[in-house]
Write an enzyme that holds these catalytic residues in place. Structure first.
Site, mmCIF file in Angstrom:
data_model
loop_
_atom_site.group_PDB
_atom_site.id
_atom_site.type_symbol
_atom_site.label_atom_id
_atom_site.label_comp_id
_atom_site.label_asym_id
_atom_site.label_seq_id
_atom_site.Cartn_x
_atom_site.Cartn_y
_atom_site.Cartn_z
ATOM 1 N N ASP A 199 -9.498 -0.087 5.087
ATOM 2 C CA ASP A 199 -9.110 1.072 5.874
ATOM 3 C C ASP A 199 -9.531 1.850 3.986
ATOM 4 O OD1 ASP A 199 -7.067 2.922 6.240
ATOM 5 O OD2 ASP A 199 -5.849 2.529 4.290
ATOM 6 N N LEU A 200 -9.131 3.690 4.176
ATOM 7 C CA LEU A 200 -9.471 4.411 3.023
ATOM 8 C C LEU A 200 -8.592 4.749 2.163
ATOM 9 C CD1 LEU A 200 -11.759 6.953 5.003
ATOM 10 C CD2 LEU A 200 -12.877 5.544 3.591
ATOM 11 N N ASP A 201 -7.619 5.997 3.071
ATOM 12 C CA ASP A 201 -6.351 6.077 1.781
ATOM 13 C C ASP A 201 -5.257 5.357 1.612
ATOM 14 O OD1 ASP A 201 -6.520 9.524 2.549
ATOM 15 O OD2 ASP A 201 -7.404 8.390 4.429
ATOM 16 N N THR A 223 -10.903 3.143 9.197
ATOM 17 C CA THR A 223 -9.781 4.913 9.182
ATOM 18 C C THR A 223 -8.877 5.515 10.045
ATOM 19 O OG1 THR A 223 -9.542 6.008 7.430
ATOM 20 C CG2 THR A 223 -11.275 5.738 8.811
ATOM 21 N N GLY A 224 -8.311 5.819 9.628
ATOM 22 C CA GLY A 224 -7.270 7.141 10.679
ATOM 23 C C GLY A 224 -8.110 8.002 11.083
ATOM 24 N N LYS A 238 -6.582 -0.231 14.884
ATOM 25 C CA LYS A 238 -7.415 -0.400 14.288
ATOM 26 C C LYS A 238 -7.711 -2.144 14.613
ATOM 27 C CE LYS A 238 -7.008 1.812 10.173
ATOM 28 N NZ LYS A 238 -6.567 2.185 8.774
ATOM 29 N N ASN A 280 -0.536 1.498 10.423
ATOM 30 C CA ASN A 280 -1.604 1.120 11.175
ATOM 31 C C ASN A 280 -3.097 -0.061 10.436
ATOM 32 O OD1 ASN A 280 -2.289 2.744 8.835
ATOM 33 N ND2 ASN A 280 -3.624 4.298 9.769
#
Length: 287
Positions: A7-9, A41-42, A211, A237
Site C-alpha cells: 500500500d502507499l498512504d 493502492t487506492g 485490492k 481497504n
C-alpha cells in the site's frame, strides 16, 4: 515469497508523502533477489508512476483499489464501474458540493470548486467549535488537493463521453453527514462496493474491484501461487489483499483491526516500516 503488494498512504509513503530512500533501497534489495514488488493502492496509476519515478523505482501497479492492474505499458485487467451507476453517484456528490477524485482511463478529474468547498467546510466546523485546529485540517486535505495529474472540471458532465471508463470515485469531506448520504446513494447499486481509507473519504468501486482481486490478478498474470505472496498495509481497504496473501504484514501505525488479522507487525510508516518488513521478514523467508 515471490510477489509483495505494498500500500502507499500510511504504508510506503513517509510523512512528506514521498517514498523514502530507505524504503526504495529495500525494494531494490527485494527485486535483486527475484521478488516482484507491486504497489497496491487506492491512488490512480498515473500518480503512482510519478511517485515511483521520483524514487527511481520500476514496479507493476494495482491502482484505484484494484480497479486497474498495470505492468509496464500493458493493462493486465480492469474492473470499472458501470457508467450509469457512476453517473448517478457523481450527481449526488456534486449535489452535496464535496471535493472528489474521478478516476478514469483519461486521467483524474476534480471539481474546480474543490479548495473553496473544503475551506467552507472547515470554517463551518470552526463556528461550531472554536478549538478546532483549522490549519491541521487544511494540511490534511492537501494530500487530496495536490495529488499528481489532477485535471480540474466545472462538472463531470463536461467530460462524459462514450470512450470514458470510470475506475473509481473518491469523495472527500469534513462533513460526515454528506459522506453518509453519498454512501447511502452508492449502496443502492448491487454492483458497487464502498470502503474507506480515511475518516473523511469514501472509496467507491465496482464490487469486483478491491485490492484482494487486484493481487490475485497480478499473481495469476505472473504465474505466482497466492501462498507465495505478501501484503503490507495499514487500513481497511488493505484487508482484502491481506486475506488473499500467503503472508500479511501490518504497519506499526495500522488500525488495531488490521494488526489483529496480520501475521506480522512492522514499524510505522514514518520509521521506514516497509524497509524493516522487507529485511526482517520477506528477505529472511525468501533465503
Amino acid at each position: 515469497m515471490k510477489l509483495v503488494a505494498i500500500d502507499l498512504d500510511g504504508t510506503l509513503l513517509h510523512k512528506d508523502k514521498k517514498i523514502s530512500e530507505e524504503n526504495a533501497r529495500a525494494i531494490r534489495e527485494a527485486q535483486s533477489h527475484g521478488i516482484t514488488v507491486s504497489i497496491c493502492t487506492g491512488r490512480a496509476v498515473s500518480d503512482v508512476l510519478h511517485l515511483l519515478e521520483e524514487a527511481g523505482l520500476t514496479c507493476p501497479v494495482i491502482g484505484a483499489n484494484g480497479a486497474v492492474i498495470v505492468e509496464g505499458n500493458n493493462t493486465v485487467c480492469a474492473f470499472p464501474l458501470l457508467k450509469e451507476e457512476a453517473y448517478s453517484v457523481l450527481q449526488e456528490m456534486e449535489k452535496e458540493h464535496v471535493f472528489y477524485h474521478l478516476h478514469t482511463n483519461q486521467g483524474i478529474y476534480t471539481p474546480t470548486y474543490g479548495e473553496q468547498g473544503i475551506m467552507a467546510e472547515i470554517q463551518g466546523l470552526q463556528k461550531m467549535d472554536e478549538t478546532i485546529d483549522s490549519e491541521q485540517l487544511w494540511q490534511r486535505a492537501q494530500g487530496y488537493l495536490q495529488q499528481y495529474g489532477q485535471q480540474h472540471i466545472a462538472s463531470f458532465t463536461s467530460i462524459w463521453n462514450e470512450e470514458l471508463i470510470v475506475y473509481k470515485l473518491l469523495p472527500f469531506s469534513y462533513s460526515l453527514d454528506k459522506l453518509a448520504r453519498i454512501e447511502q446513494k452508492a449502496r443502492q447499486f448491487a454492483s458497487i462496493f464502498v470502503t474507506s481509507s480515511s475518516t473523511n473519504n469514501l472509496e467507491i468501486n465496482h464490487k469486483e474491484a478491491n485490492k484482494g482481486n487486484g493481487l490475485q490478478a497480478m499473481a495469476d498474470h505472473l504465474s505466482i501461487p497466492y501462498e507465495h505472496t505478501v501484503a503490507i498495509g495499514d487500513n481497511l481497504n488493505d484487508l482484502p489483499m491481506m486475506k488473499v496473501a500467503g503472508t500479511s504484514i501490518a504497519m506499526g501505525n495500522a488500525l488495531n483491526e488490521i494488526k489483529a488479522y496480520c501475521d506480522f507487525t512492522t514499524l510505522p510508516h514514518d520509521m521506514h516500516g516497509v524497509a524493516h518488513a522487507i529485511r526482517t521478514v520477506i528477505l529472511k523467508q525468501a533465503m
